[in-house]
Each structure stands twice: as C-alpha cells, then as structure tokens.
Design an enzyme around this catalytic site. Structure first.
Site, PDB file in Angstrom:
ATOM      1  N   HIS A   1      53.348  50.528   5.632  1.00  0.00           N
ATOM      2  CA  HIS A   1      52.946  49.730   7.169  1.00  0.00           C
ATOM      3  C   HIS A   1      52.719  48.684   6.234  1.00  0.00           C
ATOM      4  CE1 HIS A   1      52.275  53.037   9.746  1.00  0.00           C
ATOM      5  NE2 HIS A   1      52.179  53.728   9.123  1.00  0.00           N
TER       6      HIS A   1
ATOM      7  N   GLN B   1      47.955  48.832  11.117  1.00  0.00           N
ATOM      8  CA  GLN B   1      48.044  49.692  11.859  1.00  0.00           C
ATOM      9  C   GLN B   1      46.551  49.376  12.888  1.00  0.00           C
ATOM     10  OE1 GLN B   1      48.391  53.424   9.429  1.00  0.00           O
ATOM     11  NE2 GLN B   1      49.875  54.370  11.639  1.00  0.00           N
TER      12      GLN B   1
ATOM     13  N   CYS C   1      52.271  60.142  11.634  1.00  0.00           N
ATOM     14  CA  CYS C   1      51.929  58.624  11.730  1.00  0.00           C
ATOM     15  C   CYS C   1      50.520  58.876  13.066  1.00  0.00           C
ATOM     16  CB  CYS C   1      52.949  57.740  11.830  1.00  0.00           C
ATOM     17  SG  CYS C   1      52.494  56.028  11.898  1.00  0.00           S
ATOM     18  N   LEU C   2      50.184  57.843  12.695  1.00  0.00           N
ATOM     19  CA  LEU C   2      49.236  57.677  14.237  1.00  0.00           C
ATOM     20  C   LEU C   2      49.367  56.883  15.237  1.00  0.00           C
ATOM     21  CD1 LEU C   2      45.445  58.132  12.191  1.00  0.00           C
ATOM     22  CD2 LEU C   2      46.862  60.078  13.067  1.00  0.00           C
TER      23      LEU C   2
ATOM     24  N   HIS D   1      53.842  56.168   2.533  1.00  0.00           N
ATOM     25  CA  HIS D   1      53.546  55.756   3.813  1.00  0.00           C
ATOM     26  C   HIS D   1      53.321  54.707   4.211  1.00  0.00           C
ATOM     27  CE1 HIS D   1      53.970  57.409   8.114  1.00  0.00           C
ATOM     28  NE2 HIS D   1      52.407  56.467   7.910  1.00  0.00           N
ATOM     29  N   GLU D   2      51.595  53.947   3.589  1.00  0.00           N
ATOM     30  CA  GLU D   2      50.517  53.412   3.694  1.00  0.00           C
ATOM     31  C   GLU D   2      51.571  51.682   3.330  1.00  0.00           C
ATOM     32  OE1 GLU D   2      48.441  54.662   6.116  1.00  0.00           O
ATOM     33  OE2 GLU D   2      48.636  56.567   6.131  1.00  0.00           O
TER      34      GLU D   2
ATOM     35  N   GLY E   1      45.006  58.915   6.169  1.00  0.00           N
ATOM     36  CA  GLY E   1      45.733  57.914   5.934  1.00  0.00           C
ATOM     37  C   GLY E   1      45.391  56.682   7.160  1.00  0.00           C
TER      38      GLY E   1
HETATM   39  O1  K1U Z   1      49.379  56.354   8.500  1.00  0.00           O
HETATM   40  C1  K1U Z   1      49.071  57.096   8.854  1.00  0.00           C
HETATM   41  O2  K1U Z   1      49.627  57.014  10.423  1.00  0.00           O
HETATM   42  C2  K1U Z   1      48.604  58.237   8.776  1.00  0.00           C
HETATM   43  C3  K1U Z   1      49.035  59.666   8.309  1.00  0.00           C
HETATM   44  C4  K1U Z   1      49.909  59.442   7.440  1.00  0.00           C
HETATM   45  C5  K1U Z   1      50.485  60.492   6.344  1.00  0.00           C
HETATM   46  C6  K1U Z   1      50.922  61.974   7.205  1.00  0.00           C
HETATM   47  C7  K1U Z   1      52.021  62.278   6.530  1.00  0.00           C
HETATM   48  C8  K1U Z   1      52.947  62.164   5.861  1.00  0.00           C
HETATM   49  C9  K1U Z   1      52.661  60.660   5.362  1.00  0.00           C
HETATM   50  C10 K1U Z   1      51.632  59.655   5.553  1.00  0.00           C
HETATM   51  C11 K1U Z   1      48.661  60.794   9.267  1.00  0.00           C
HETATM   52  O3  K1U Z   1      47.481  60.663   8.473  1.00  0.00           O
HETATM   53  S1  K1U Z   1      49.634  62.241   9.861  1.00  0.00           S
HETATM   54  C12 K1U Z   1      48.759  63.147  11.064  1.00  0.00           C
HETATM   55  C13 K1U Z   1      48.185  64.111   9.524  1.00  0.00           C
HETATM   56  O4  K1U Z   1      49.074  64.309   8.258  1.00  0.00           O
HETATM   57  C14 K1U Z   1      46.884  64.733   9.738  1.00  0.00           C
HETATM   58  C15 K1U Z   1      46.091  64.816  10.330  1.00  0.00           C
HETATM   59  C16 K1U Z   1      45.224  65.762  10.478  1.00  0.00           C
HETATM   60  C17 K1U Z   1      44.568  66.850   9.312  1.00  0.00           C
HETATM   61  C18 K1U Z   1      45.708  67.126   8.157  1.00  0.00           C
HETATM   62  C19 K1U Z   1      47.417  66.097   8.871  1.00  0.00           C
HETATM   63 ZN    ZN Z   2      51.988  55.912   9.412  1.00  0.00          ZN
END
Ligand code: K1U
Ligand code: ZN
Length: 167
Positions: free
Chosen positions: A137, A51, A91-92, A133-134, A46
């Site tokens: 943000h 972000q 979270c990225l 989560h989004e 996401g």
């Molecule tokens: O919003 C963001 O920072 C993105 C975030 C979203 C998220 C992850 C986990 C739970 C709720 C919301 C991410 O994508 S973090 C990376 C991640 O979860 C992932 C990366 C590669 C493959 C699978 C998952």
């Molecule tokens: Zn995030």
C-alpha cells in the site's frame, strides 16, 4: 481518537507512493492511534496510512484474536524475504473481494517504533503476509494488482455495480 474514512479501489490516491516519516511527533502518534481505531472498527488486521489518504510511511497491524497486540511500523523496510506461500487476502479498500496472492513466507523488516527507536522483526505466516500487503500500500500497490487483468476488470465492474446500488 477518531475514525478515518478508508479510500476504496480504484481511487487513484491508492496509487500514490508514500514518503518516509521525517519526525516522529505527537501528530504521527495521533495518526497511528486513529489508524488503529479505524482498523479495529472495520474490522481488519492491518491498515496503511495510504488507505486513509495520508501519504507517509506508517502502518498498523494486529493479527491477534483478542485485538490486544497492536504493532506500529514507521518507515518499514523489508531487509529479507524467503520462501513463497499462496494465501487468500482481503483488503479494507477492496471490500468483499478475496483472492489468492503469492507472498514471501518469511520476512525480516526494519522500522522505527513510535518512540523513534530503530527495530527489526522477523515474521512468518499471517504476520509476514500482512506486513508485505501493507508495505505494498505504501508503494501505491493494492493486492488486486497481483491478479490477472481479467480478474482486475471483473473486480472493478463488481465494485462499480456495488457503488451504484448503495448510491
Ligand atoms: O490493508 C488492509 O486492507 C487490511 C487487510 C489486511 C490483510 C488481510 C489479509 C491478508 C493480508 C492482509 C485486512 O485486514 S482485510 C480483513 C481481514 O483480513 C480480517 C477481518 C476481520 C477478521 C480477520 C481478518
Ligand atoms: Zn489492503
């Protein structure tokens, strides 16, 4: 398309509350495409416009294994939240940090698609968690804001140390 730089916690711009998208035009469609490319490249499941330092209410999500089920939500609003689930989140904007957050188990969300059509979606599991989560943000909230002050301080210190090492 273009890769966009992702803001890193504790950048104060992550605290801005995004405004609703007033008109869905080609600039919004280009932003959604760039955000999708940025999310896939990260990689993540996401990304919220906040972000990438754009403070408009737009999120992209793809929780599929094959990365072929992109969902774009313009002006998403939670209509209903049910149940509770404790799950690990990342979270990225907070690279390398994962922790458990309590979220609603099921949500109903209304939003506009990129054609401007009003839609609703009922979601559960990872999709429901990712939507919450989004939307957090867009409201200036990062998942670490759900954690204790002690954990937040540790995360800040860890990220500051990482930044010094990579500088
Ligand atoms: O919003 C963001 O920072 C993105 C975030 C979203 C998220 C992850 C986990 C739970 C709720 C919301 C991410 O994508 S973090 C990376 C991640 O979860 C992932 C990366 C590669 C493959 C699978 C998952
Ligand atoms: Zn995030």
């Amino acid at each position: 398309m273009a890769l966009l730089p992702i803001l890193r916690f504790p950048d104060p711009r992550l605290k801005k509350v995004a405004v609703p998208v007033s008109r869905i035009d080609d600039s919004i469609r280009k932003l959604a495409a760039d955000m999708a490319e940025t999310m896939y490249e990260a990689p993540g499941i996401g990304l919220a416009a906040t972000q990438v330092d754009v403070h408009q209410r737009l999120i992209v999500i793809d929780i599929s294994e094959e990365k072929k089920e992109l969902r774009v939500f313009v002006n998403p609003e939670l209509l209903r939240c049910e149940g509770a689930v404790l799950g690990e989140e990342g979270c990225l904007s907070v690279p390398g940090i994962y922790d458990k957050v309590e979220r609603a188990e099921r949500v109903k969300v209304k939003y506009l698609d990129l054609a401007g059509k009003a839609c609703t979606l009922e979601a559960e599991g990872l999709l429901a968690v990712c939507i919450q989560h989004e939307i957090d943000h867009l409201n200036g909230k990062v998942f670490v804001d759900h954690l204790s002050q002690l954990k937040q301080t540790r995360i800040r210190n860890k990220l500051a140390k990482q930044a010094r090492v990579t500088a």
